[in-house]
Motif scaffolding. Structure first.
Motif, PDB file in Angstrom:
ATOM      1  N   VAL A  99       0.457  -1.426   4.889  1.00  0.00           N
ATOM      2  CA  VAL A  99      -0.682  -0.909   5.464  1.00  0.00           C
ATOM      3  C   VAL A  99      -1.281  -1.947   6.283  1.00  0.00           C
ATOM      4  CG1 VAL A  99      -3.032  -0.098   4.881  1.00  0.00           C
ATOM      5  CG2 VAL A  99      -1.233   0.677   3.519  1.00  0.00           C
ATOM      6  N   SER A 109       3.213   3.913  -0.203  1.00  0.00           N
ATOM      7  CA  SER A 109       3.024   3.650   1.057  1.00  0.00           C
ATOM      8  C   SER A 109       2.949   4.933   2.084  1.00  0.00           C
ATOM      9  CB  SER A 109       4.004   2.801   1.812  1.00  0.00           C
ATOM     10  OG  SER A 109       3.960   1.454   1.179  1.00  0.00           O
ATOM     11  N   THR A 110       3.888   6.023   1.493  1.00  0.00           N
ATOM     12  CA  THR A 110       3.999   7.062   2.145  1.00  0.00           C
ATOM     13  C   THR A 110       2.421   8.134   1.957  1.00  0.00           C
ATOM     14  OG1 THR A 110       6.236   7.147   1.845  1.00  0.00           O
ATOM     15  CG2 THR A 110       4.959   9.403   2.324  1.00  0.00           C
ATOM     16  N   SER A 140      -0.337   6.265   4.083  1.00  0.00           N
ATOM     17  CA  SER A 140      -0.119   6.573   5.337  1.00  0.00           C
ATOM     18  C   SER A 140      -0.539   8.007   5.948  1.00  0.00           C
ATOM     19  CB  SER A 140       1.427   6.409   5.809  1.00  0.00           C
ATOM     20  OG  SER A 140       2.172   7.797   5.365  1.00  0.00           O
ATOM     21  N   LYS A 148       1.019  -2.054   9.773  1.00  0.00           N
ATOM     22  CA  LYS A 148       0.531  -0.754  10.450  1.00  0.00           C
ATOM     23  C   LYS A 148      -0.652  -1.160  11.272  1.00  0.00           C
ATOM     24  CE  LYS A 148       0.558   3.549  11.863  1.00  0.00           C
ATOM     25  NZ  LYS A 148       1.672   3.930  12.984  1.00  0.00           N
ATOM     26  N   PHE A 152      -3.954   6.780   7.826  1.00  0.00           N
ATOM     27  CA  PHE A 152      -3.731   6.894   9.052  1.00  0.00           C
ATOM     28  C   PHE A 152      -3.276   8.322   9.544  1.00  0.00           C
ATOM     29  CE2 PHE A 152      -1.923   2.590   7.697  1.00  0.00           C
ATOM     30  CZ  PHE A 152      -2.750   2.138   8.572  1.00  0.00           C
ATOM     31  N   GLU A 157      -0.838  10.417   8.901  1.00  0.00           N
ATOM     32  CA  GLU A 157       0.256  10.960   9.185  1.00  0.00           C
ATOM     33  C   GLU A 157       0.898  12.287   8.528  1.00  0.00           C
ATOM     34  OE1 GLU A 157       2.834   7.482   8.602  1.00  0.00           O
ATOM     35  OE2 GLU A 157       1.714   6.260  10.284  1.00  0.00           O
TER      36      GLU A 157
END
Length: 100
Positions: free
Chosen positions: A11, A63-64, A67, A14, A71, A73
């Motif tokens: 993270v 992490s997915t 994200s 990113k 973020f 995403e």
């Protein structure tokens, strides 16, 4: 701890925007150093295959999720199904896998 610091490092990586932001860059570097230290400790007692599959799989899944949350995403249905399969694989490997 290895998985938590790996996610923190990812993270932060990113957020560092290609190491152009100081604090997220430092966080990424130190998180990965700590991550690999704890990962090496885990591998003293666990087989490499089991350790790496668990670390990488949970790191990928968490992490997915982060994200998407942090973020904003997107995640399509194939991504969701893939994460479910990865999670099932991790559970099976840790409960009835022959890697032990």
């Amino acid at each position: 701890m290895a998985i938590i610091t790996e996610i923190t490092g990812s993270v932060s990586l990113k957020a560092s925007e290609g190491f152009s932001k100081l604090y997220p860059s430092l966080s990424a570097i130190f998180s990965f150093i700590i991550c690999f230290y704890f990962f090496s400790l885990a591998m003293k007692y666990l087989p490499l295959g089991l350790s790496y599959a668990t670390w990488a799989g949970l790191g990928l899944v968490l992490s997915t999720i982060l994200s998407v949350v942090i973020f904003k995403e997107s995640l399509n249905s194939i991504g969701i199904i893939s994460i479910i399969f990865i999670t099932i694989g991790i559970v099976l490997l840790n409960t009835i896998g022959t890697s032990r």
